[in-house]
Design a protein around this motif. Structure first.
Motif, short mmCIF file in Angstrom:
data_model
loop_
_atom_site.label_atom_id
_atom_site.label_comp_id
_atom_site.label_asym_id
_atom_site.label_seq_id
_atom_site.Cartn_x
_atom_site.Cartn_y
_atom_site.Cartn_z
N LYS A 1 0.80 -1.22 0.00
CA LYS A 1 0.00 0.00 0.00
C LYS A 1 0.84 1.27 0.00
CE LYS A 1 -4.31 1.55 2.12
NZ LYS A 1 -5.25 1.35 3.24
N SER A 2 1.97 1.25 0.67
CA SER A 2 2.81 2.45 0.74
C SER A 2 3.38 2.83 -0.63
CB SER A 2 3.95 2.24 1.74
OG SER A 2 4.78 1.16 1.35
N TYR A 3 3.48 1.85 -1.53
CA TYR A 3 4.00 2.11 -2.87
C TYR A 3 2.92 2.67 -3.81
CZ TYR A 3 8.00 -0.73 -1.43
OH TYR A 3 9.09 -1.23 -0.76
N PHE A 4 1.66 2.42 -3.48
CA PHE A 4 0.58 2.82 -4.36
C PHE A 4 0.41 4.33 -4.44
CE2 PHE A 4 -1.70 -1.44 -3.31
CZ PHE A 4 -0.88 -2.10 -4.23
N GLY A 5 0.68 5.03 -3.34
CA GLY A 5 0.48 6.47 -3.33
C GLY A 5 -0.99 6.83 -3.49
N ASP A 6 -1.23 8.00 -4.07
CA ASP A 6 -2.60 8.48 -4.22
C ASP A 6 -3.32 7.86 -5.41
OD1 ASP A 6 -2.27 10.17 -2.05
OD2 ASP A 6 -1.57 11.84 -3.29
N LYS A 7 -2.57 7.43 -6.42
CA LYS A 7 -3.20 6.97 -7.66
C LYS A 7 -3.21 5.45 -7.84
CE LYS A 7 -2.13 11.12 -10.35
NZ LYS A 7 -1.45 11.65 -11.58
N GLY A 8 -2.24 4.75 -7.26
CA GLY A 8 -2.06 3.33 -7.52
C GLY A 8 -3.08 2.45 -6.83
N GLY A 9 -2.85 1.13 -6.97
CA GLY A 9 -3.77 0.17 -6.37
C GLY A 9 -3.60 -1.19 -6.98
N VAL A 10 -4.69 -1.92 -7.10
CA VAL A 10 -4.67 -3.29 -7.63
C VAL A 10 -5.44 -3.36 -8.95
CG1 VAL A 10 -5.40 -5.67 -7.24
CG2 VAL A 10 -4.41 -4.34 -5.36
N THR A 11 -4.81 -3.95 -9.94
CA THR A 11 -5.47 -4.24 -11.21
C THR A 11 -5.61 -5.74 -11.36
OG1 THR A 11 -4.63 -2.26 -12.33
CG2 THR A 11 -5.29 -4.11 -13.73
N VAL A 12 -6.79 -6.20 -11.73
CA VAL A 12 -6.98 -7.62 -12.04
C VAL A 12 -7.16 -7.74 -13.55
CG1 VAL A 12 -8.38 -9.67 -11.71
CG2 VAL A 12 -7.99 -8.12 -9.79
N SER A 13 -6.29 -8.55 -14.16
CA SER A 13 -6.27 -8.73 -15.60
C SER A 13 -6.33 -10.22 -15.89
CB SER A 13 -5.01 -8.06 -16.17
OG SER A 13 -5.01 -8.09 -17.58
N GLY A 14 -5.88 -10.62 -17.08
CA GLY A 14 -5.95 -12.03 -17.40
C GLY A 14 -5.06 -12.41 -18.56
N GLY A 15 -5.49 -13.49 -19.22
CA GLY A 15 -6.80 -14.14 -19.22
C GLY A 15 -7.97 -13.16 -19.26
N GLU A 16 -9.11 -13.66 -18.83
CA GLU A 16 -10.31 -12.83 -18.69
C GLU A 16 -10.83 -12.94 -17.27
OE1 GLU A 16 -13.10 -10.54 -18.29
OE2 GLU A 16 -11.93 -10.39 -20.14
N PRO A 17 -10.65 -11.88 -16.47
CA PRO A 17 -11.01 -11.94 -15.05
C PRO A 17 -12.48 -12.20 -14.78
CG PRO A 17 -10.36 -9.71 -15.70
CD PRO A 17 -9.99 -10.62 -16.83
#
Length: 243
Positions: A61-77
């Motif tokens: 979380k400390s690396y995400f800053g104000d804009k970052g976060g989690v992306t789920v990709s694939g394949g097809e999520p």
């Protein structure tokens, strides 16, 4: 549990900011230009508990800053939408930005719940603007499911990015680019369109799987073609980004 192909812990090209990118296993399409064909088989991957993924995200979380976060990709999520709902819900409880990278061909109940309640951003892959072109590229019919998905997201009022692969003579023609722009020009939720220049970096993966790569005759875009595509789409979208 989610069936995971791989995890990238410092992604910078899969949504805003720095992101943890979870690539899920399995896809019903077999796109001719897919650079990760090893994600297509629904029987591969590794089953990982949702809480283990959440813990990994919280630790970043400390690396995400104000804009970052989690992306789920694939394949097809969205093939795993039922289990993505509790995963995205937990991420939201932890104050983590969520992004769904999808081809948009599933719009069942868990997918709708995911879109309406827990996906801060959706990156929607537009494969082709004609039914014939869509079928040739993906191996399946009915491009309208992707457009129905886009309509639902637009109605929700929540943010969306478009992604479009530029293949000279196949998807990168002025006619198709204008068609793409005209279709989406009145959408209010689209923040930007990302253009993905065609490349052949995944050919060796196709060969390793014993599959024949269908686009061996295609060439990469020239800088002039990329500029022209960007110029055309700038008439329709707020922001055009070439990846």
């Amino acid at each position: 549990m989610l069936n995971v192909h791989s995890i990238e812990s410092f992604g910078t090209h899969d949504g805003p900011g720095i992101r943890m990118v979870v690539f899920l296993q399995g896809c019903k399409l077999k796109c001719q230009y897919c650079h990760n064909p090893d994600t297509i088989d629904t029987h591969g991957g590794e089953e990982i508990h949702i809480e283990d993924l959440v813990k990994k995200a919280v630790n970043m979380k400390s690396y995400f800053g104000d804009k970052g976060g989690v992306t789920v990709s694939g394949g097809e999520p969205l093939l795993q939408a039922h289990n993505l709902v509790p995963f995205f819900k937990r991420l939201k409880e932890e104050g983590i930005h969520t992004n769904l990278d999808t081809n948009g061909r599933l719009l069942n109940h868990p997918a709708i719940e995911l879109l309406d309640n827990y996906a801060d951003l959706v990156m929607l892959d537009i494969k082709h603007m004609t039914e014939e072109g869509f079928r040739k590229i993906t191996g399946v019919q009915n491009k309208e499911t992707t457009f129905n998905f886009a309509k639902h997201r637009e109605a929700s009022g929540k943010k969306m990015w478009l992604r479009y692969v530029l293949i000279p003579g196949i998807t990168n023609t002025p006619e198709l680019l204008h068609q793409l722009g005209n279709y989406f020009k009145d959408y209010k939720t689209i923040e930007q369109i990302e253009l993905q220049p065609y490349h052949k970096l995944g050919i060796h993966k196709w060969e390793a799987l014993g599959w024949e790569y269908q686009l061996k005759g295609a060439r990469e875009n020239t800088q002039e073609e990329l500029k022209e595509a960007s110029s055309i789409l700038s008439n329709y979208f707020k922001k055009v980004k070439i990846n």
